[in-house]
Design a protein around this motif. Structure first.
Motif, PDB file in Angstrom:
ATOM      1  N   ILE A 133       0.826  -1.215   0.000  1.00 35.39           N
ATOM      2  CA  ILE A 133       0.000   0.000   0.000  1.00 35.39           C
ATOM      3  C   ILE A 133       0.857   1.262   0.000  1.00 35.39           C
ATOM      4  O   ILE A 133       0.474   2.286  -0.553  1.00 35.39           O
ATOM      5  CB  ILE A 133      -0.981  -0.006   1.205  1.00 35.39           C
TER       6      ILE A 133
ATOM      7  N   LEU B  18      -0.112   3.973  -2.689  1.00 38.40           N
ATOM      8  CA  LEU B  18      -0.731   5.234  -2.273  1.00 38.40           C
ATOM      9  C   LEU B  18      -0.165   6.429  -3.016  1.00 38.40           C
ATOM     10  O   LEU B  18      -0.881   7.385  -3.301  1.00 38.40           O
ATOM     11  CB  LEU B  18      -0.523   5.447  -0.772  1.00 38.40           C
TER      12      LEU B  18
ATOM     13  N   GLN C 278      -3.187   8.541  -4.741  1.00 40.55           N
ATOM     14  CA  GLN C 278      -3.614   9.871  -4.315  1.00 40.55           C
ATOM     15  C   GLN C 278      -3.690  10.841  -5.492  1.00 40.55           C
ATOM     16  O   GLN C 278      -4.454  11.805  -5.446  1.00 40.55           O
ATOM     17  CB  GLN C 278      -2.699  10.407  -3.219  1.00 40.55           C
TER      18      GLN C 278
ATOM     19  N   GLN D 286      -6.793   8.935   2.564  1.00 39.10           N
ATOM     20  CA  GLN D 286      -5.609   8.065   2.582  1.00 39.10           C
ATOM     21  C   GLN D 286      -5.582   7.255   3.884  1.00 39.10           C
ATOM     22  O   GLN D 286      -5.285   6.062   3.874  1.00 39.10           O
ATOM     23  CB  GLN D 286      -4.335   8.909   2.469  1.00 39.10           C
TER      24      GLN D 286
END
Length: 520
Positions: A21, A25, A29, A39
């Motif tokens: 992750i 991420l 994002q 988040q």
């Protein structure tokens, strides 16, 4: 060989899902325009799924057997990975991560119990620790793939999708293993061959007189004095809570900040440094595997705890002398003036994204749990330039250089302490907690007892991850780490007083000794 493979693959999938992750991420994002809150929700989704699984997973493991529980968790994991790979919305991502969290939590409990029941007493430490080795390899693999897919369009889809391969292999391997090892082994036949003789002739006679019968327990028996169950529950909960409250999820969450302070300035070098940290974890876990059945569980737990306490105390004292800038990067990223020093980073595709400081600690989850060290790699150059310029106010270039050298030495001490902490965790609390938990409960309630302790593990992890930054705001970074050191000392005392040595004993022997209240 097959049970070793099931153990290793179970751990590998677990570690991979925890670590992946952090890199995903960075892309998500931008693709989904995620705010800080979203988040945090996405990261916590895995923990919430895991917590749910530990509430219901124990019943599944005890009622329907360990093997079936692993097969079901594999199918759920395949479903979760597909949802993530094909996700088109934020809600889809959260559902996918929650599903994956649920699956890896059930799998982690079932794998440890299944393997501990499958193998002879003298190999149990090695094979259950293999699960922890799998986790560290999975985390390392996820960092490597984060690095590979970092610049690819929608690379996160590949990151999530690749979990399907090891899951399918584990599913196929377990089809060839027996259904329920506990029910297959009779006390006086095959099982006897794997036993180490009891030291005491009295005990040996007693063991032969009372053939091992599987008893039935209700969940509430965990808190009663019957068969010394309350004492076992105390040992299990104590290990799980100390494992989390010694600061393990958060030390790794701030690794990238420490790497930056030592001079790994760009994001790519911080990623590579965290891969190095992952490699140290793997090596340390292999050491634990080698010694689990020789040195014993107690020795490794206590030794690991002592080193962890010393290293977090060192980090705390060092950061008091050379303060680290522990600002909330996520808030800073929302500030238009906070985009300083990006030009120094070659990997603009990564570094031009807001950093995720509130997030990494949440990824320390579960077993050994490394947070995504390199997700929070922002605004450090300025911060450290700031602390150095304060030290180097005197005009003399000599004092300036001396100040910089001292600062550098302290930063390296901090980095080495962090490496010592990671190694000590991977030798002690990492593998041994789950090994002891899979040994100390009777077969009839082992699944529910393991799940009960596991739910405290995930809940404590969530609590620590979500409160870490607020605590740092309240009491400061160095005080936080000195507190971890104090908890480490308490953990050593707890292990010395309460945790029994179980090496070389069959599960039945351990159960009978506990039932007779032999441990004071």
């Amino acid at each position: 060989l097959l049970s070793a493979m099931v153990s290793l693959l179970g751990g590998l999938i677990f570690g991979y899902e925890l670590g992946i992750i952090s890199g995903a991420l960075l892309q998500l994002q931008i693709d989904f325009h995620l705010s800080c809150f979203k988040q945090e929700v996405l990261v916590s989704a895995l923990l919430i799924g895991a917590l749910l699984a530990s509430l219901v997973g124990g019943i599944l493991i005890d009622r329907h057997g360990r093997r079936r529980a692993i097969l079901v968790s594999n199918l759920v994991l395949l479903l979760g990975s597909l949802i993530l790979t094909l996700a088109r919305s934020f809600i889809g991502l959260v559902i996918g991560r929650t599903t994956v969290g649920f699956a890896i939590s059930v799998s982690s409990m079932a794998c440890c119990i299944y393997v501990s029941e499958m193998v002879a007493a003298h190999q149990r430490g090695l094979l259950v620790s293999l699960y922890e080795a799998g986790i560290t390899i999975g985390i390392l693999l996820s960092y490597a793939l984060n690095y590979i897919f970092a610049d690819m369009d929608e690379g996160w889809r590949y990151m999530f999708g690749l979990a399907i391969a090891p899951t399918a292999v584990q599913f196929l391997s377990i089809l060839f293993l027996p259904v329920n090892p506990v029910k297959l082994s009779l006390w006086d036949s095959d099982c006897q061959k794997g036993l180490i003789q009891l030291q005491d002739t009295e005990d040996r006679a007693a063991a032969k007189q009372e053939p091992y019968k599987e008893k039935h327990y209700s969940f509430l028996d965990l808190f009663r004095t019957r068969d010394n169950m309350r004492r076992r529950t105390l040992v299990g909960l104590g290990l799980v809570l100390f494992q989390q409250f010694t600061g393990q999820p958060n030390v790794l969450g701030y690794a990238s900040k420490i790497f930056h302070s030592v001079g790994f300035q760009s994001n790519s070098s911080a990623i590579l440094a965290s891969v190095g940290l992952g490699a140290i974890k793997v090596v340390a876990t292999l050491v634990a595997m080698a010694f689990a059945d020789k040195a014993g569980r107690r020795v490794l737990l206590m030794a690991g705890c002592v080193v962890m306490a010393i290293s977090v105390t060192t980090i705390g004292l060092t950061s008091r002398i050379a303060p680290l800038a522990m600002a909330r990067d996520c808030k800073a990223a929302a500030d238009p003036n906070a985009s300083h020093s990006l030009t120094q980073h070659p990997l603009t595709s990564i570094s031009s994204q807001p950093a995720l400081s509130p997030i990494p600690p949440a990824l320390g989850a579960g077993k050994s749990q490394a947070g995504p060290e390199f997700a929070a790699t922002r605004s450090l150059t300025k911060a450290f330039a700031g602390t150095q310029s304060k030290e180097s106010v005197p005009n003399s270039s000599f004092t300036q250089k001396r100040g910089l050298v001292e600062h550098m030495v302290l930063n390296w001490i901090m980095l080495l302490s962090m490496m010592a902490f990671v190694s000590a965790f991977s030798i002690g609390f990492g593998p041994m907690t789950w090994l002891v938990l899979s040994e100390i409960y009777p077969a009839g309630i082992r699944g529910r007892a393991f799940a009960f302790c596991n739910s405290f593990n995930w809940a404590a992890n969530l609590l620590i991850s979500l409160s870490f930054l607020d605590l740092i705001d309240a009491i400061g970074f160095s005080s936080m780490f000195l507190l971890y050191g104090l908890i480490g000392v308490m953990a050593v005392i707890f292990i010395y007083l309460f945790v029994p040595e179980t090496k070389g004993q069959s599960l039945e022997e351990i159960d009978q000794q506990f039932s007779r209240k032999r441990y004071v």
